[in-house]
Design an enzyme around this catalytic site. Structure first.
Site, mmCIF file in Angstrom:
data_model
loop_
_atom_site.group_PDB
_atom_site.id
_atom_site.type_symbol
_atom_site.label_atom_id
_atom_site.label_comp_id
_atom_site.label_asym_id
_atom_site.label_seq_id
_atom_site.Cartn_x
_atom_site.Cartn_y
_atom_site.Cartn_z
ATOM 1 C CD1 TRP A 130 7.668 4.202 2.034
ATOM 2 C CD2 TRP A 130 5.603 3.502 2.555
ATOM 3 N NE1 TRP A 130 6.972 5.276 2.534
ATOM 4 C CE2 TRP A 130 5.694 4.881 2.865
ATOM 5 C CE3 TRP A 130 4.387 2.860 2.798
ATOM 6 C CZ2 TRP A 130 4.641 5.620 3.387
ATOM 7 C CZ3 TRP A 130 3.339 3.587 3.322
ATOM 8 C CH2 TRP A 130 3.465 4.948 3.609
ATOM 9 C CG ASP A 211 1.323 0.732 -1.358
ATOM 10 O OD1 ASP A 211 0.699 1.641 -1.948
ATOM 11 O OD2 ASP A 211 2.150 0.949 -0.457
ATOM 12 C CE LYS A 246 4.240 9.051 -3.221
ATOM 13 N NZ LYS A 246 5.260 9.337 -2.269
HETATM 14 C C1 LMR Z 1 8.221 8.017 0.202
HETATM 15 O O1 LMR Z 1 8.395 6.790 0.177
HETATM 16 O O2 LMR Z 1 9.154 8.818 0.219
HETATM 17 C C2 LMR Z 1 6.822 8.561 0.191
HETATM 18 O O3 LMR Z 1 5.887 7.555 0.059
HETATM 19 C C3 LMR Z 1 6.530 9.519 1.271
HETATM 20 C C4 LMR Z 1 6.319 8.870 2.597
HETATM 21 O O4 LMR Z 1 5.263 9.118 3.190
HETATM 22 O O5 LMR Z 1 7.185 8.147 3.072
#
Ligand code: LMR
Length: 396
Positions: A130, A211, A246
């Site tokens: 991420w 996470d 989510k």
């Molecule tokens: C995402 O990966 O799109 C979500 O977790 C929103 C974010 O805050 O990036």
């Protein structure tokens, strides 16, 4: 002094939403941020949440501060949801949870705690991961390390590469793992592979930090908590940063949690007292509303069942759209087999599209997705799938 600031680049995920809203094309498609959307592109408040909010408006008596660790009923419910009511570590009081403002807040608290109170210095991230992970832990001060995670040619988890890289980790390093629905790849370790990872963390004295942002989006709440529960049986210490953005569709309420597992009650309590110091210095105590909603839903059987049914609907719609995407892509072209997208789990499909192809889709067709080629599947519907697959075909 402020004129020293240069313009910061747009956020790779949230910046996409801004660009999407600024786009005037009527047939634009938003596949960027990981939020649930219905067939008509709505992100509704869940019925279980609406009912609970009505109840809270009637029954809430005060807006006094919560304690530093948040709403006690919430923390108890969250611990039970993550580990299961019967988990021995709960009865042994080795597992303690603090409410946190969203998954990002939880990760930051965990990072600050591990760095400043425990003395951890290196943190391992999957490559890819991420986009915000690196920013969060770099801001804390960690030295960042990456472990191989994904084979881009075979479109699957590169487990050998992962083990090989994590063998380089040293005692006291933190390893960030995605509990399920890996963001962005959608590729998760199997049960057997999780078992090997737990063994590795234990043998090398690494601290696993999970996470957990997508529980309930792969197979179900209990199934998706497999790794968290298994690790708690195997390793003496671990942490979990959990988000309800989510699975409760509570994105803007910032409702999450940070938990720690220690080898015994005394260590757990001492460590938790330091975690609370971190929270006090960061934001004092968390916002109440979202956590009160979640706690009430989890405490009330009927509401809890309603919520789980709504979560199932979300999971099934995403699965249907995933299948539609695979079918659509495989029918408009023959040079690539897109069946691998069908094997990915959770909110995303890691399409294999290059940054250049992603950019072309945005400029030529108004289709927005993350530069890594990550598609937020819930943005697909039966009306835009044709345009989407045709446009992808045109950039291949
Ligand atoms: C995402 O990966 O799109 C979500 O977790 C929103 C974010 O805050 O990036």
């Amino acid at each position: 002094m402020l004129n020293k600031c240069e313009m910061a680049p747009a956020d790779p995920i949230l910046g996409l939403t801004e660009a999407y809203h600024a786009d005037t094309r009527v047939d634009k498609i938003n596949l960027g941020v990981g939020i649930y959307q219905t067939e008509t592109n709505q992100t509704p408040v869940m019925a279980a949440v609406k009912q609970t909010e009505a109840y809270l408006v009637e029954n809430q008596l005060t807006k006094r501060y919560l304690s530093i660790e948040g709403w006690a009923a919430y923390n108890q419910q969250v611990t039970q949801l993550l580990w299961g009511e019967q988990h021995a570590a709960i009865a042994e009081e080795r597992l303690l949870t603090a409410q946190a403002p969203g998954g990002t807040g939880a990760l930051r608290v965990a990072g600050e705690f591990l760095y400043h109170k425990v003395g951890a210095r290196r943190l391992w991230l999957s490559q890819p991961t991420w986009a915000n992970h690196r920013a969060i832990f770099e801001a804390v001060g960690f030295e960042m390390q990456e472990y191989t995670y994904y084979n881009n040619t075979q479109h699957q988890l590169d487990f050998d590469g992962m083990l090989r890289d994590l063998q380089q980790a040293k005692a006291g390093d933190v390893v960030l793992l995605h509990a399920c629905c890996h963001n962005p790849t959608g590729a998760d370790p199997s049960h057997e592979q999780w078992q090997q990872l737990a063994q590795l963390c234990q043998a090398k004295q690494l601290l696993p930090l999970f996470d957990a942002a997508y529980l309930g989006f792969a197979e179900g709440l209990d199934q998706d908590a497999y790794a968290i529960r298994y690790f708690a049986d195997q390793v003496p210490e671990m942490m979990v940063a959990n988000s309800f953005s989510k699975n409760f569709s509570l994105y803007n309420e910032r409702v999450g949690s940070v938990s720690l597992l220690a080898q015994d009650t005394t260590v757990a309590r001492q460590a938790f007292s330091q975690l609370k110091k971190v929270i006090r210095a960061l934001y004092s105590n968390p916002p109440a509303h979202g956590a009160m909603v979640v706690a009430h839903i989890l405490q009330e059987k009927d509401l809890s069942l309603l919520w789980q049914t709504e979560l199932l609907t979300m999971r099934e719609r995403i699965a249907d759209m995933r299948a539609l995407l695979v079918k659509g892509l495989n029918s408009v072209q023959t040079q690539h087999d897109y069946s691998f997208i069908g094997r990915q789990r959770g909110m995303f499909s890691f399409s294999g599209l290059s940054p250049q192809q992603v950019e072309q889709l945005q400029t030529q067709a108004g289709i927005y997705m993350v530069g890594s080629g990550r598609i937020s599947i819930a943005g697909i519907n039966t009306s835009n799938i044709h345009k989407l697959t045709q446009s992808i075909q045109s950039v291949l």
